[in-house]
Design an enzyme around this catalytic site. Structure first.
Site, PDB file in Angstrom:
ATOM      1  N   CYS A 193      -9.444  -2.965 -11.153  1.00 57.27           N
ATOM      2  CA  CYS A 193      -9.128  -1.653 -10.501  1.00 57.27           C
ATOM      3  C   CYS A 193      -7.560  -1.824  -9.793  1.00 57.27           C
ATOM      4  O   CYS A 193      -7.173  -0.769  -9.071  1.00 57.27           O
ATOM      5  CB  CYS A 193     -10.067  -0.947  -9.635  1.00 57.27           C
ATOM      6  SG  CYS A 193     -10.410  -2.263  -8.287  1.00 57.27           S
ATOM      7  N   ARG A 216     -15.261   3.278  -2.443  1.00 56.45           N
ATOM      8  CA  ARG A 216     -14.979   1.793  -1.815  1.00 56.45           C
ATOM      9  C   ARG A 216     -15.259   2.314  -0.212  1.00 56.45           C
ATOM     10  O   ARG A 216     -14.423   3.267   0.138  1.00 56.45           O
ATOM     11  CB  ARG A 216     -13.624   1.349  -2.255  1.00 56.45           C
ATOM     12  CG  ARG A 216     -13.443   0.194  -1.460  1.00 56.45           C
ATOM     13  CD  ARG A 216     -12.274  -0.562  -1.957  1.00 56.45           C
ATOM     14  NE  ARG A 216     -11.247  -0.002  -1.262  1.00 56.45           N
ATOM     15  CZ  ARG A 216      -9.959  -0.245  -1.391  1.00 56.45           C
ATOM     16  NH1 ARG A 216      -9.517  -1.482  -1.992  1.00 56.45           N
ATOM     17  NH2 ARG A 216      -8.776   0.226  -1.023  1.00 56.45           N
ATOM     18  N   HIS A 225       0.912  -1.277   0.005  1.00 57.74           N
ATOM     19  CA  HIS A 225       0.013   0.021  -0.082  1.00 57.74           C
ATOM     20  C   HIS A 225       0.834   1.270  -0.037  1.00 57.74           C
ATOM     21  O   HIS A 225       0.296   2.171  -0.535  1.00 57.74           O
ATOM     22  CB  HIS A 225      -0.971  -0.029   1.023  1.00 57.74           C
ATOM     23  CG  HIS A 225      -2.202  -0.819   0.988  1.00 57.74           C
ATOM     24  ND1 HIS A 225      -2.478  -1.955   1.229  1.00 57.74           N
ATOM     25  CD2 HIS A 225      -3.425  -0.458  -0.174  1.00 57.74           C
ATOM     26  CE1 HIS A 225      -3.671  -2.455   0.716  1.00 57.74           C
ATOM     27  NE2 HIS A 225      -4.076  -1.661  -0.072  1.00 57.74           N
ATOM     28  N   ASP A 274      -4.828  -7.584  -4.287  1.00 55.18           N
ATOM     29  CA  ASP A 274      -5.207  -8.611  -3.410  1.00 55.18           C
ATOM     30  C   ASP A 274      -5.250  -9.984  -4.259  1.00 55.18           C
ATOM     31  O   ASP A 274      -4.786 -10.830  -3.731  1.00 55.18           O
ATOM     32  CB  ASP A 274      -6.360  -8.239  -2.505  1.00 55.18           C
ATOM     33  CG  ASP A 274      -6.031  -7.345  -1.483  1.00 55.18           C
ATOM     34  OD1 ASP A 274      -5.002  -7.602  -0.969  1.00 55.18           O
ATOM     35  OD2 ASP A 274      -6.634  -6.151  -1.197  1.00 55.18           O
TER      36      ASP A 274
HETATM   37  C1  PEP Z   1      -6.744  -4.438  -5.021  1.00 53.84           C
HETATM   38  O1  PEP Z   1      -6.553  -5.291  -3.968  1.00 53.84           O
HETATM   39  O2  PEP Z   1      -6.378  -4.940  -6.294  1.00 53.84           O
HETATM   40  C2  PEP Z   1      -7.322  -3.164  -4.858  1.00 53.84           C
HETATM   41  C3  PEP Z   1      -7.358  -2.114  -5.803  1.00 53.84           C
HETATM   42  O3  PEP Z   1      -7.252  -2.806  -3.555  1.00 53.84           O
HETATM   43  P1  PEP Z   1      -6.009  -2.190  -2.552  1.00 53.84           P
HETATM   44  O4  PEP Z   1      -4.947  -2.319  -3.506  1.00 53.84           O
HETATM   45  O5  PEP Z   1      -6.465  -0.994  -2.176  1.00 53.84           O
HETATM   46  O6  PEP Z   1      -6.088  -3.157  -1.556  1.00 53.84           O
HETATM   47 MG    MG Z   2      -7.445  -4.826  -2.308  1.00 54.29          MG
END
Ligand code: PEP
Ligand code: MG
Length: 756
Positions: free
Chosen positions: A682, A510, A367, A635
């Protein structure tokens, strides 16, 4: 000759103490210092050279011709003195003239002297001068004499800095002060930046080197050791629940060093020699650094790194300088350097001053990387040995596109970098020219290209890029930047501002995805630390349980979107019922608002993120319930491959362009299409041209990507023929090549696809 290093240094330091305390001018003090050292080390010559305007100038001497003072000058790297300063190393020679770097300066009259020993005078990890002794007889100086010289050099650095005798480390002086180095790393967030090195955990600047009261200094070190050991024990205890093998190993090493009696004893001895606690810790560290430099063993180098970290921790404790660079006020054009960072830690930095980040660890989908991407800050990860190659304040040319950083570049390098930057700007301008052109394939398919956002300022990216909307608004970013839980009113204000700025373009909010590596200090599990937080109590799991948090967010979103369309998306949905519960919670809030006669959104569209593989096997249950779906490949990849997205060791192990991921995405996308549910991608995967091309080849028609990628992705889309691409992907998926990436990239080149 004195009996021990400590006694030898103590004798000198006692005399130096009086010199330093006197109110005489700095030059007079230096003149006294060379006499004291020359006498104590039984040397005919003792000289001090200081760095002024990038050149080493003879400032004081006993034994060399007095006329040479302020006349003899050496460039960095020139002669023995220049070599010592440039390499930051000691020379100890019985025959100076036979050394290849020897340069004879006739005005000094030094030809009579055979033996030579010199040590760098270091200030903030940088040579600012040289202390040298010479002797007529060819003899090597003993180790304890060198030790004493080094201790004195440390004291001298304080004296000359206080007297303003040296270049005070202005950026321009620094550049010239040591050699240029290029180091490589992993590309985490693309971009280029020039700036000055700032360590996230700054090195302590030692203000006083000579102790007033040795016993008091000893107690300070004991107390600091106790505190440091407590900290390390605590980290080790927590780690028993929290982290993987690699960390365990590191912590075990830390513990070993923290309790190492030898280390504590050496610091104690340095205090005996008359140094302050800070100076003693630094002195011992200098010595260890020197020894380790002679050993070429990567394993030991890693350990050295740990000891450096620990030594710095001890220094920070003893000096009370505990803040990170974010709290200490940031200089302009900062390139931040850290072993690793959490997303919240990064967000503490002023993004106008932060130009780039260099991490020793880091991975593509951690992140902190995503946050940096959102902030538009380039990040180079997995750079080894940063402490050894980069010093605070060094000029750095960070080129993530190349996967490298130039430390202390030369002027021509700076010019070449600037030229490249201009080219890059031009390319950016070319992408900007695509702003008003539709992301449409050559055969007429319109792809929806949206951006990911999370901070208020990110919304500006919509206008800059001409994106179709915000496909993922990470609401937890507001939580991460706050010291306390953001109240509903504050949340609502942010959501309204975002909707206002987006105008008629859709925004997908989200709901909070907290937990995993997005930990909030004010919101922790009641139980012990989780062993596997990414798969733990996070995102929707946490939100459904702590439903007060989710209710407040639902109210904030519903009220902010009054009179408009609200798109809500739930993260980490693993089973269809979780979606139902989350939706029911929102609906209850909707009814509550309605019952009070307040205005509601005109339409509420509910969607789910597909990032936990289990949900793919419940699509028949889920699809009839949702208005849209978004695949979170970050994820998803970690769960599909069972590979922690934040683990640097696994950072390059699995490729997004692998048969498993591509087949998985196709499976989901085909089912969603059959059910008439729009599906987007995404995750970070969609922001990379070749990967995005593959996704479109699988049938994906909606992407939500990082704003900086919109230009390159649009250019790619406008250069493909979707029908041909689809055929190629079908063929490749039926008989997958081992090197999927290679095969796709070859095809793209043959087709003239624009891949930035
Ligand atoms: C993902 O997991 O691909 C996502 C877009 O959410 P985050 O990266 O915020 O976990
Ligand atoms: Mg995610």
């Amino acid at each position: 000759m004195p009996v021990s290093a400590a006694a030898s240094a103590r004798e000198i330091l006692t005399r130096l103490h009086d010199v330093m305390a006197a109110r005489s001018p700095a030059q007079a003090k230096l003149n006294q210092v060379v006499e004291i050292i020359g006498e104590a080390l039984d040397s005919e010559v003792c000289s001090i050279y200081l760095l002024r305007e990038g050149v080493l100038e003879l400032f004081a001497t006993r034994g060399l011709a007095p006329e040479a003072v302020h006349v003899t000058k050496l460039a960095l790297g020139e002669g023995l003195v220049g070599t010592i300063a440039e390499q930051n190393e000691i020379l100890n020679l019985d025959e100076a003239a036979s050394h290849p770097d020897f340069a004879y300066k006739p005005e000094t009259g030094e030809d009579r002297y055979h033996s030579f020993a010199g040590v760098p005078i270091v200030r903030r990890e940088r040579s600012v001068g040289v202390l040298a002794v010479q002797h007529a007889d060819p003899r090597r100086y003993a180790d304890i004499e060198i030790e004493a010289l080094q201790t004195v050099a440390m004291v001298l650095s304080e004296l000359i800095a206080n007297a303003g005798l040296i270049d005070q480390g202005g950026p321009k002086d620094r550049v010239q002060s040591t050699a240029t180095v290029r180091t490589a790393g992993q590309k985490l967030v693309d971009g280029m930046a020039a700036g000055y090195a700032v360590f996230h955990q700054p090195r302590v600047t030692i203000e006083h080197t000579v102790a007033e009261d040795t016993e008091a200094e000893r107690h300070r070190v004991y107390a600091a050791f106790d505190k440091m050991r407590e900290q390390i024990d605590r980290i080790a205890r927590e780690a028993e629940f929290g982290v993987g093998d690699e960390h365990q190993e590191v912590i075990a090493t830390y513990k070993m060093f923290a309790y190492d009696e030898g280390w504590a004893r050496r610091i104690n001895e340095a205090i005996d020699s008359g140094l302050t606690a800070e100076a003693a810790i630094e002195r011992v560290q200098q010595r260890t650094r020197q020894r380790m430099r002679q050993i070429d063993d990567p394993l030991l180098a890693d350990r050295m790194h740990d000891l450096e970290d620990l030594s710095n921790r001890l220094l920070r404790i003893v000096s009370g300088q505990m803040g990170t660079a974010a709290q200490l006020g940031l200089r302009q054009d900062t390139i931040l350097i850290a072993r690793n960072l959490g997303p919240a830690e990064l967000l503490e930095y002023d993004r106008r001053r932060l130009k780039g980040v260099i991490l020793e660890e880091g991975s593509l989908t951690a992140h902190v990387t995503i946050v940096a991407r959102a902030m538009g800050v380039p990040v180079l990860g997995r750079v080894r040995d940063v402490r050894r190659t980069i010093a605070e304040g060094d000029l750095l040319l960070l080129d993530v596109t190349e996967g490298s950083v130039l430390v202390r570049p030369t002027l021509p390098m700076e010019e070449a970098f600037d030229a490249k930057l201009v080219l890059r700007q031009k390319r950016k301008a070319a992408y900007a020219a695509l702003r008003d052109l539709a992301p449409q394939t050559r055969d007429g398919h319109r792809i929806t290209v949206m951006v990911n956002a999370g901070l208020r300022d990110d919304v500006a990216a919509l206008d800059v890029t001409g994106a179709d909307g915000i496909g993922l608004f990470r609401t937890e970013f507001q939580f991460l930047v706050s010291a306390t839980l953001p109240q509903r009113e504050r949340q609502q204000r942010l959501y309204r501002e975002v909707l206002d700025a987006a105008g008629d373009r859709p925004v997908v909010f989200r709901t909070v995805d907290i937990g995993g590596d997005k930990a909030l200090p004010y919101l922790v599990s009641d139980d012990a630390e989780e062993e596997n937080p990414a798969m733990g109590w996070r995102a929707l799991r946490l939100a459904l349980e702590r439903d007060g948090l989710m209710k407040a967010q639902a109210r904030a979103l519903l009220e902010a979107a009054a009179g408009r369309t609200l798109n809500v998306m739930f993260p980490m949905v693993s089973e269809a019922w979780e979606f139902d519960e989350a939706k029911a919670l929102f609906e209850a809030q909707r009814n509550w608002i309605a019952s009070r006669g307040r205005r509601l959104p005109n339409e509420i569209r509910y969607g789910a993120m597909l990032e936990v593989p289990s949900l793919a096997y419940q699509l028949d249950l889920l699809l009839p319930r949702v208005q849209f779906l978004s695949i979170g490949t970050n994820d998803l990849t970690q769960f599909l491959f069972a590979a922690d997205r934040a683990n640097p060791k696994l950072a390059e192990r699995y490729d997004w362009l692998s048969t498993s991921i591509l087949r998985f995405v196709k499976l989901v996308s085909d089912q969603a299409r059959a059910a008439g549910v729009p599906v987007a991608v995404c995750g970070e995967m969609g922001g990379r041209p070749l990967e995005a091309m593959a996704l479109i080849g699988l049938g994906i028609e909606r992407l939500s990507i990082t704003p900086a990628a919109v230009g390159p992705i649009k250019a790619m889309i406008r250069s493909i023929d979707r029908a041909r691409l689809g055929e190629r992907m079908t063929a490749l998926l039926a008989q997958p090549p081992r090197d999927f990436r290679g095969a796709l990239s070859e095809w793209a080149t043959g087709e003239g696809v624009e891949l930035a």
